[in-house]
Design a protein around this motif. Structure first.
Motif, PDB file in Angstrom:
ATOM      1  N   VAL A 142      30.078  40.436  41.053  1.00  0.00           N
ATOM      2  CA  VAL A 142      28.566  41.034  41.061  1.00  0.00           C
ATOM      3  C   VAL A 142      27.765  40.069  40.314  1.00  0.00           C
ATOM      4  O   VAL A 142      26.443  40.116  40.812  1.00  0.00           O
ATOM      5  N   ARG A 143      28.058  39.733  39.337  1.00  0.00           N
ATOM      6  CA  ARG A 143      27.080  38.615  38.717  1.00  0.00           C
ATOM      7  C   ARG A 143      26.640  37.476  39.301  1.00  0.00           C
ATOM      8  O   ARG A 143      25.558  37.052  39.576  1.00  0.00           O
ATOM      9  N   MET A 144      27.727  36.820  39.999  1.00  0.00           N
ATOM     10  CA  MET A 144      27.607  35.622  40.768  1.00  0.00           C
ATOM     11  C   MET A 144      26.631  35.946  41.971  1.00  0.00           C
ATOM     12  O   MET A 144      25.741  35.244  42.193  1.00  0.00           O
ATOM     13  N   GLN A 145      26.944  37.281  42.658  1.00  0.00           N
ATOM     14  CA  GLN A 145      26.228  37.280  43.776  1.00  0.00           C
ATOM     15  C   GLN A 145      24.709  37.706  43.533  1.00  0.00           C
ATOM     16  O   GLN A 145      23.934  37.483  44.345  1.00  0.00           O
ATOM     17  N   ALA A 146      24.620  38.642  42.500  1.00  0.00           N
ATOM     18  CA  ALA A 146      23.069  38.841  42.012  1.00  0.00           C
ATOM     19  C   ALA A 146      22.343  37.518  41.917  1.00  0.00           C
ATOM     20  O   ALA A 146      21.266  37.170  42.316  1.00  0.00           O
ATOM     21  N   SER A 147      23.022  36.663  41.071  1.00  0.00           N
ATOM     22  CA  SER A 147      22.297  35.487  40.833  1.00  0.00           C
ATOM     23  C   SER A 147      21.914  34.600  41.922  1.00  0.00           C
ATOM     24  O   SER A 147      20.945  34.139  42.184  1.00  0.00           O
ATOM     25  N   LEU A 148      22.974  34.470  42.897  1.00  0.00           N
ATOM     26  CA  LEU A 148      22.608  33.884  44.435  1.00  0.00           C
ATOM     27  C   LEU A 148      21.536  34.654  44.973  1.00  0.00           C
ATOM     28  O   LEU A 148      20.866  33.788  45.842  1.00  0.00           O
TER      29      LEU A 148
ATOM     30  N   LEU B 234      28.067  34.041  50.198  1.00  0.00           N
ATOM     31  CA  LEU B 234      28.615  35.300  49.919  1.00  0.00           C
ATOM     32  C   LEU B 234      29.960  35.035  48.962  1.00  0.00           C
ATOM     33  O   LEU B 234      30.698  34.439  49.262  1.00  0.00           O
ATOM     34  N   VAL B 235      29.999  35.740  47.926  1.00  0.00           N
ATOM     35  CA  VAL B 235      30.922  35.744  46.912  1.00  0.00           C
ATOM     36  C   VAL B 235      32.099  36.908  47.165  1.00  0.00           C
ATOM     37  O   VAL B 235      31.424  38.101  47.317  1.00  0.00           O
ATOM     38  N   LEU B 236      33.234  36.475  47.325  1.00  0.00           N
ATOM     39  CA  LEU B 236      34.509  37.331  47.527  1.00  0.00           C
ATOM     40  C   LEU B 236      35.669  37.426  46.784  1.00  0.00           C
ATOM     41  O   LEU B 236      35.835  36.324  46.212  1.00  0.00           O
ATOM     42  N   VAL B 237      36.308  38.334  46.343  1.00  0.00           N
ATOM     43  CA  VAL B 237      37.534  38.473  45.840  1.00  0.00           C
ATOM     44  C   VAL B 237      38.523  38.287  46.675  1.00  0.00           C
ATOM     45  O   VAL B 237      38.718  39.448  47.696  1.00  0.00           O
ATOM     46  N   SER B 238      39.576  37.380  46.675  1.00  0.00           N
ATOM     47  CA  SER B 238      40.516  37.032  47.764  1.00  0.00           C
ATOM     48  C   SER B 238      41.544  38.222  47.910  1.00  0.00           C
ATOM     49  O   SER B 238      42.058  38.289  49.253  1.00  0.00           O
ATOM     50  N   THR B 239      41.771  38.976  46.900  1.00  0.00           N
ATOM     51  CA  THR B 239      42.831  40.011  46.831  1.00  0.00           C
ATOM     52  C   THR B 239      42.482  41.058  48.008  1.00  0.00           C
ATOM     53  O   THR B 239      43.345  41.545  48.487  1.00  0.00           O
ATOM     54  N   PHE B 240      41.384  41.241  48.155  1.00  0.00           N
ATOM     55  CA  PHE B 240      41.169  42.233  49.387  1.00  0.00           C
ATOM     56  C   PHE B 240      41.177  41.909  50.852  1.00  0.00           C
ATOM     57  O   PHE B 240      41.108  42.637  51.826  1.00  0.00           O
ATOM     58  N   TYR B 241      41.200  40.404  51.171  1.00  0.00           N
ATOM     59  CA  TYR B 241      41.332  39.978  52.320  1.00  0.00           C
ATOM     60  C   TYR B 241      42.643  39.252  52.575  1.00  0.00           C
ATOM     61  O   TYR B 241      43.536  38.860  51.773  1.00  0.00           O
ATOM     62  N   HIS B 242      43.087  39.114  53.862  1.00  0.00           N
ATOM     63  CA  HIS B 242      44.057  38.583  54.397  1.00  0.00           C
ATOM     64  C   HIS B 242      44.214  37.276  53.781  1.00  0.00           C
ATOM     65  O   HIS B 242      43.321  36.555  53.643  1.00  0.00           O
ATOM     66  N   PRO B 243      45.729  36.616  53.425  1.00  0.00           N
ATOM     67  CA  PRO B 243      46.968  37.379  53.643  1.00  0.00           C
ATOM     68  C   PRO B 243      47.165  38.396  52.663  1.00  0.00           C
ATOM     69  O   PRO B 243      48.026  39.253  53.046  1.00  0.00           O
TER      70      PRO B 243
ATOM     71  N   VAL C  16      32.027  32.129  48.735  1.00  0.00           N
ATOM     72  CA  VAL C  16      32.489  31.675  47.268  1.00  0.00           C
ATOM     73  C   VAL C  16      33.973  32.763  47.137  1.00  0.00           C
ATOM     74  O   VAL C  16      33.596  33.646  47.039  1.00  0.00           O
ATOM     75  N   TRP C  17      35.046  32.109  46.992  1.00  0.00           N
ATOM     76  CA  TRP C  17      36.123  32.813  46.850  1.00  0.00           C
ATOM     77  C   TRP C  17      36.714  32.938  45.461  1.00  0.00           C
ATOM     78  O   TRP C  17      36.683  31.737  44.590  1.00  0.00           O
ATOM     79  N   ILE C  18      36.904  34.218  44.792  1.00  0.00           N
ATOM     80  CA  ILE C  18      37.388  34.253  43.410  1.00  0.00           C
ATOM     81  C   ILE C  18      38.779  34.881  43.762  1.00  0.00           C
ATOM     82  O   ILE C  18      38.945  35.568  44.412  1.00  0.00           O
ATOM     83  N   ASP C  19      39.745  34.111  43.142  1.00  0.00           N
ATOM     84  CA  ASP C  19      41.195  34.334  43.187  1.00  0.00           C
ATOM     85  C   ASP C  19      42.080  34.916  42.281  1.00  0.00           C
ATOM     86  O   ASP C  19      42.330  34.115  41.537  1.00  0.00           O
ATOM     87  N   PRO C  20      41.978  36.228  42.147  1.00  0.00           N
ATOM     88  CA  PRO C  20      42.625  36.693  40.867  1.00  0.00           C
ATOM     89  C   PRO C  20      44.229  36.686  40.846  1.00  0.00           C
ATOM     90  O   PRO C  20      44.839  37.670  40.274  1.00  0.00           O
ATOM     91  N   GLY C  21      44.957  36.028  41.857  1.00  0.00           N
ATOM     92  CA  GLY C  21      46.520  36.419  42.139  1.00  0.00           C
ATOM     93  C   GLY C  21      47.259  36.040  40.838  1.00  0.00           C
ATOM     94  O   GLY C  21      48.096  36.698  40.902  1.00  0.00           O
ATOM     95  N   ASP C  22      46.822  35.128  40.244  1.00  0.00           N
ATOM     96  CA  ASP C  22      47.567  34.742  39.037  1.00  0.00           C
ATOM     97  C   ASP C  22      46.504  34.277  38.020  1.00  0.00           C
ATOM     98  O   ASP C  22      45.486  33.792  38.358  1.00  0.00           O
ATOM     99  N   ALA C  23      47.070  33.719  36.924  1.00  0.00           N
ATOM    100  CA  ALA C  23      46.157  33.062  35.888  1.00  0.00           C
ATOM    101  C   ALA C  23      45.375  32.008  36.230  1.00  0.00           C
ATOM    102  O   ALA C  23      44.307  31.590  36.486  1.00  0.00           O
ATOM    103  N   TRP C  24      46.338  30.888  36.837  1.00  0.00           N
ATOM    104  CA  TRP C  24      45.997  29.692  37.173  1.00  0.00           C
ATOM    105  C   TRP C  24      44.914  29.727  38.376  1.00  0.00           C
ATOM    106  O   TRP C  24      44.005  28.982  38.346  1.00  0.00           O
ATOM    107  N   SER C  25      45.281  30.609  39.577  1.00  0.00           N
ATOM    108  CA  SER C  25      44.447  30.687  40.680  1.00  0.00           C
ATOM    109  C   SER C  25      42.941  31.288  40.117  1.00  0.00           C
ATOM    110  O   SER C  25      42.154  30.864  40.675  1.00  0.00           O
ATOM    111  N   LEU C  26      42.895  31.934  39.239  1.00  0.00           N
ATOM    112  CA  LEU C  26      41.751  32.602  38.892  1.00  0.00           C
ATOM    113  C   LEU C  26      40.993  31.596  38.343  1.00  0.00           C
ATOM    114  O   LEU C  26      39.736  31.555  38.285  1.00  0.00           O
ATOM    115  N   LEU C  27      41.674  31.138  37.186  1.00  0.00           N
ATOM    116  CA  LEU C  27      40.897  30.025  36.613  1.00  0.00           C
ATOM    117  C   LEU C  27      40.220  28.892  37.460  1.00  0.00           C
ATOM    118  O   LEU C  27      38.923  28.460  37.365  1.00  0.00           O
ATOM    119  N   MET C  28      41.079  28.441  38.475  1.00  0.00           N
ATOM    120  CA  MET C  28      40.502  27.371  39.169  1.00  0.00           C
ATOM    121  C   MET C  28      39.545  27.693  40.239  1.00  0.00           C
ATOM    122  O   MET C  28      38.546  27.003  40.589  1.00  0.00           O
TER     123      MET C  28
END
Length: 187
Positions: free
Chosen positions: A78-84, A120-129, A144-156
């Motif tokens: 939400v923050r990133m999308q608002a800024s963009l 467009l900023v998206l959270v990968s959890t909601f999209y395939h696969p 722009v993908w944010i991947d909260p799948g695990d700690a490392w993927s979120l940080l990266m």
């Protein structure tokens, strides 16, 4: 498990010296966050994530940790999308594209193709696969993908999006960071 946090020096000042552990060794990871006003040092991705999600390490189940990562991803989305969306390029977007960019994030955006001048900023959890929604496609830089799948993927993914900056000590690169076994909240 521990994370060390310190307020970052001003831009004009030299960065603080990296803290040392009891055995005088350095921590494996360093992260700048909150607009580079803070630094954190840790040995694991989960410990580093503790700086972004207070009490992350005390959450009892993988499901609780996954939910905390998703909440952080959504908040930052939400923050990133608002800024963009404040960029002058928003005027070049179609009415439909503006509706997606400025719309509520209570439900994930469902564009199949994204080629607007504003990413467009998206959270990968909601999209395939991982999720049920079709994964949008677009030229490089459009999504722009944010991947909260695990700690490392979120940080990266946050590092790649420019939200945080993660440094890894090169003399400690092998073995690679251990996944935390929490992809999609499983285990």
């Amino acid at each position: 498990m521990t994370v060390i946090r310190a307020r970052n020096a001003s831009v004009a000042a030299a960065p603080p010296a990296a803290p040392r552990k009891e055995d005088q060794s350095l921590y494996r990871f360093e992260m700048l966050y909150e607009g580079a006003t803070w630094r954190a040092w840790a040995d694991t991705p989960a410990e580093l994530l503790e700086a972004l999600i207070p009490e992350y390490l005390t959450l009892e189940t993988p499901r609780d940790r996954a939910a905390a990562r998703i909440r952080l991803a959504l908040r930052l989305q939400v923050r990133m999308q608002a800024s963009l969306a404040m960029a002058p390029e928003l005027e070049e977007c179609t009415a439909e594209q503006r509706a997606v960019l400025l719309g509520s994030r209570e439900t994930p955006p469902t564009a199949r193709q994204w080629d607007a001048p504003v990413p467009l900023v998206l959270v990968s959890t909601f999209y395939h696969p991982e999720g049920r929604l079709p994964r949008p496609e677009g030229p490089e830089g459009a999504l722009v993908w944010i991947d909260p799948g695990d700690a490392w993927s979120l940080l990266m993914s946050l590092h790649q999006a420019g939200v945080i900056h993660v440094n890894v000590r090169t003399d400690m690169m092998l073995p690679a960071p251990e996944p935390d076994g929490e992809r999609d909240g499983g285990n």
